[in-house]
Design an enzyme around this catalytic site. Structure first.
Site, mmCIF file in Angstrom:
data_model
loop_
_atom_site.group_PDB
_atom_site.id
_atom_site.type_symbol
_atom_site.label_atom_id
_atom_site.label_comp_id
_atom_site.label_asym_id
_atom_site.label_seq_id
_atom_site.Cartn_x
_atom_site.Cartn_y
_atom_site.Cartn_z
ATOM 1 C CB THR A 159 -0.981 0.132 1.170
ATOM 2 O OG1 THR A 159 -0.084 0.129 2.563
ATOM 3 C CG2 THR A 159 -1.888 -1.182 1.177
ATOM 4 C CG ASP A 160 -0.768 4.929 -1.826
ATOM 5 O OD1 ASP A 160 -1.582 4.737 -0.763
ATOM 6 O OD2 ASP A 160 -1.173 5.283 -2.808
ATOM 7 C CB ALA A 161 1.647 7.975 1.902
ATOM 8 N N GLY B 181 -2.777 4.634 1.994
ATOM 9 C CA GLY B 181 -3.550 3.315 2.445
ATOM 10 C C GLY B 181 -4.264 2.785 1.267
#
Ligand SMILES: CC(C)(COP(=O)(O)OP(=O)(O)OC[C@H]1O[C@@H](n2cnc3c(N)ncnc32)[C@H](O)[C@@H]1OP(=O)(O)O)[C@@H](O)C(=O)NCCC(=O)NCCSC(=O)c1cc(O)c2ccccc2c1O
Length: 149
Positions: free
Chosen positions: A16-18, A20
């Site tokens: 996942t990324d920042a 979410g």
């Protein structure tokens, strides 16, 4: 009529990324792993020996020459993604795998990877070769035919 190969993958935190949501690069990893799962289900692998290899001719391997993916809805940490894999084209030397990702039945993403059958000899560039008959026979059930719509 062809049968898609079905597998699942849980979205891990590292996928996942920042914000979410599942990062686009993770879809490419999932596609690669789903392709490997399909091959494994048939007793195949992306790195294999064959008769030629046994006489010193390197290993059969499948470098990728094309990959794309369209993302429809976001996926999040802990989601369990359903992945359907079929073969959209089985050429003389290449196979194109089509991936349909779904979350609880909703389309999440669709993608495709094209892999080329190559003979790999250490220290030399890959050399494309015709897909051996014994390998092709195990891929045929997954090839999408016109009747599949
Ligand atoms: C792979 C190549 C050596 C092929 O070069 P060649 O000149 O022999 O190619 P042809 O023009 O004759 O075509 C052969 C065959 O491929 C189809 N094709 C070629 N390009 C495309 C394309 N862009 N899109 C779709 N299809 C294409 C063509 O139609 C022919 O198929 P037919 O079925 O019609 O016969 C050479 O291209 C090369 O070396 N490319 C670089 C490959 C590379 O570095 N890729 C990026 C990284 S590889 C990778 O990620 C990878 C992942 C894995 O999981 C692996 C697992 C195990 C082993 C290796 C892996 C791996 O490398």
């Amino acid at each position: 009529m062809s049968l898609p190969f079905c597998t699942t993958r849980r979205v891990e935190f590292s996928d996942t990324d920042a914000a979410g949501i599942m990062h686009f690069s993770a879809f490419f990893r999932f596609m690669e792993q789903a392709e490997h799962d399909l091959l494994r289900s048939q007793g195949l692998s992306v790195v294999m020996q064959d008769e030629v290899a046994k006489s010193g001719g390197g290993k059969l391997s499948w470098p990728r020459v094309h990959a794309h993916c369209d993302f429809r809805i976001p996926a999040h940490y802990e989601d369990v993604v359903e992945i359907e894999v079929s073969i959209s084209r089985l050429g003389e030397k290449s196979a194109s795998y089509q991936f349909r990702f779904a979350l609880a039945g909703r389309e999440l993403a669709v993608g495709e990877i094209t892999s080329v059958c190559c003979r790999m000899i250490a220290g030399q560039p890959p050399q494309s070769v015709a897909i051996p008959d014994w390998f092709r026979a195990k891929l045929l059930p997954f090839v999408v035919s016109a009747a599949d719509g």
